[in-house]
Design an enzyme around this catalytic site. Structure first.
Site, short mmCIF file in Angstrom:
data_model
loop_
_atom_site.label_atom_id
_atom_site.label_comp_id
_atom_site.label_asym_id
_atom_site.label_seq_id
_atom_site.Cartn_x
_atom_site.Cartn_y
_atom_site.Cartn_z
N ARG A 213 23.14 44.19 49.98
CA ARG A 213 22.71 43.82 51.34
C ARG A 213 23.86 43.72 52.32
NH1 ARG A 213 19.29 38.54 51.52
NH2 ARG A 213 20.92 37.90 50.07
N HIS A 459 56.64 36.97 29.45
CA HIS A 459 56.87 38.33 29.92
C HIS A 459 56.84 39.31 28.75
CE1 HIS A 459 58.48 41.43 32.55
NE2 HIS A 459 59.34 41.75 31.59
#
EC number: 1.8.1.7
Length: 470
Positions: A213, A459
């Site tokens: 919509r 990491h």
């Protein structure tokens, strides 16, 4: 007349919240009865989170098959991903769900919870000290029960639109009943259910249309999430029809669906094999007789409860999707257990209630979405724009370094006040749901941006970006 079986606690609804509350009550010695109309486990186990995630896994694996050659597996033909055995996989998935139904049943037995299958109606009878519940089973048999305390956790159901031919579409429950894979499919609705199903279909190589919509999907989420997912779905080839609405459906003699929709003021047609309505959900309360019993509901039909899950009628409680407040399985489980702790547990639980703020949630789109707290827009409205600082990062995850395709990763921290308390955390990217669970603890504990900064990064990960943003 035979005596009416009487219980300390009667739970209407055998979904996750109802089962959790019933088991907890029984663990304290309460004589407990649970009534379920269909299958134990509710929406989540039968036609929601669980089978949806199984389908998401299949769709995700199809994507990885297409990427395998770029990751050094030259003999893996990307076309293998287009040969998905829908019907065979459905049978396997359904068997898994049935096993879970059995686990729910055994857990009730283990805790001493009695249970019956049937549809419950609240019932008043002259001279009865306690409220009655009339239960009608699918075979037509009926029985009456009474209880000191009643809890309603009947859940919700998909909402259908009032448009000509709507019955030719199916709802999200019907998605799990599909025996074959539609090659041309449309999903109507840009909320999380529609976005998830569209992603599954597209990943499994169905020609997929998503009616929306607004101009973005996932409009209940932060604007970063809206834009990132909308743009990527379009880029990936999902036919996202923004600002559109279905007007009617005609079923052809050959079984195809001719769907007429409106977009930008013009009517257009599209031919499909299947259409799925995901335009929202509504409370499942058809048989309960709430009005005559005096149980108040709001304008949308959801049962009104206070912070202790109490309805407008003494000793009748409600929680979960039928209340329309944070419609998530883990929330219903938590609320159900806390309610039983308070009603039947030791005195230290006499004021226990569920906190409905800072609830982590995920959308299993492609890529995934994770969110906790408030959006950037809500934070600026609540705290004032001058008191809000936003940290964002958009990058390509290391996984895609070997691939031509580059799926997006986008992270946002919304911070408020002088101490920069993190009041919103919003992420898009691989494994967002898993990443969010741990960060959800931090947000619930009131973490600040400085707390995030003081964490050493892992990491190489995508999640490290959340503790290194500047």
């Amino acid at each position: 007349m035979a005596s009416i079986p009487h219980y300390d606690y009667l739970v209407i609804g055998g979904g996750s919240g109802g089962v959790a509350s019933a088991r907890r009550a029984a663990s304290y010695g309460a004589k407990t009865l649970l009534i379920e109309g269909k299958a134990l486990g509710g929406t989540c186990v039968n036609v929601g989170c669980v089978p949806k995630k199984v389908m998401w896994n299949a769709s995700d694996l199809a994507g990885r098959i297409r990427q395998a050659k770029e990751y050094g597996f030259p003999d893996v033909d990307p076309k293998y991903a287009d040969n998905f055995d829908w019907s065979g996989f459905k049978a396997k998935r359904d068997a898994y769900v049935k096993r879970l139904n059995g686990i729910y049943e055994r857990n009730l037995q283990k805790e001493g919870v009695e249970y019956v299958f049937g549809w419950a109606t609240l019932y008043k009878q002259e001279g009865q000290e306690f409220p009655l519940v009339h239960v009608k089973s699918d075979d037509g048999n009926t029985k009456l029960y009474s209880a000191k305390k009643i809890m309603i956790a009947t859940g919700g159901k998909p909402r259908l639109p009032d448009v000509p031919g709507a019955e030719y579409g199916i709802d999200s429950d019907g998605f799990f009943a599909l025996e074959t894979q539609p090659k041309r499919v449309a999903v109507v609705g840009g909320g999380y259910i529609g976005v998830e199903l569209a992603g599954v279909f597209h990943g499994l190589n169905s020609e997929t249309t998503l009616f929306c919509r607004g101009q973005t999907v996932l409009r209940a989420f932060d604007i970063m999430i809206q834009d990132t997912i909308t743009d990527y779905y379009v880029k990936e080839g999902i036919n996202v029809l923004k600002g559109s609405g279905v007007k009617k459906i005609v079923k052809k003699d050959n079984g195809e669906l001719l769907v007429t929709y409106e977009q930008d003021g013009a009517e257009k047609d599209i031919t499909l094999d299947s259409l799925i309505w995901t335009i929202g959900r509504e409370p499942l309360k058809d048989t309960l007789n709430l009005g005559e019993f005096g149980i108040k509901t709001n304008k949308r039909g959801y049962i009104e409860v206070d912070e202790y899950q109490r309805s407008s009628v003494d000793n009748i409680y409600s929680l979960g999707d039928v209340c329309g407040k944070v419609e998530l399985t883990p929330m219903a489980i938590a609320a159900g257990r806390k309610l039983s702790n308070r009603l039947f547990g030791p005195t230290e639980f006499k004021n226990q209630k569920q906190d409905y703020t800072d609830v982590p949630s995920a959308v299993f789109s492609h890529p995934e979405v994770g969110s906790i707290g408030i959006t950037e827009a809500a934070a600026k409205e609540q705290y004032g724009e001058e008191n809000v600082k936003v940290y964002t990062s958009k990058f390509v995850a290391m996984y895609y370094a070997m691939l031509e395709e580059k799926a997006p990763t986008a992270y946002k921290l919304v911070c408020a006040g002088k101490d920069e308390k993190v009041v919103g955390l919003h992420i898009v990217g691989a494994d967002s749901a898993e990443i969010l669970q741990g960060f959800g603890v931090a947000i619930r504990m009131g973490a600040t941006k400085a707390d995030f900064d003081n964490v050493v990064a892992i990491h190489p990960t995508s999640a490290e970006e959340l503790v290194t943003m500047r």
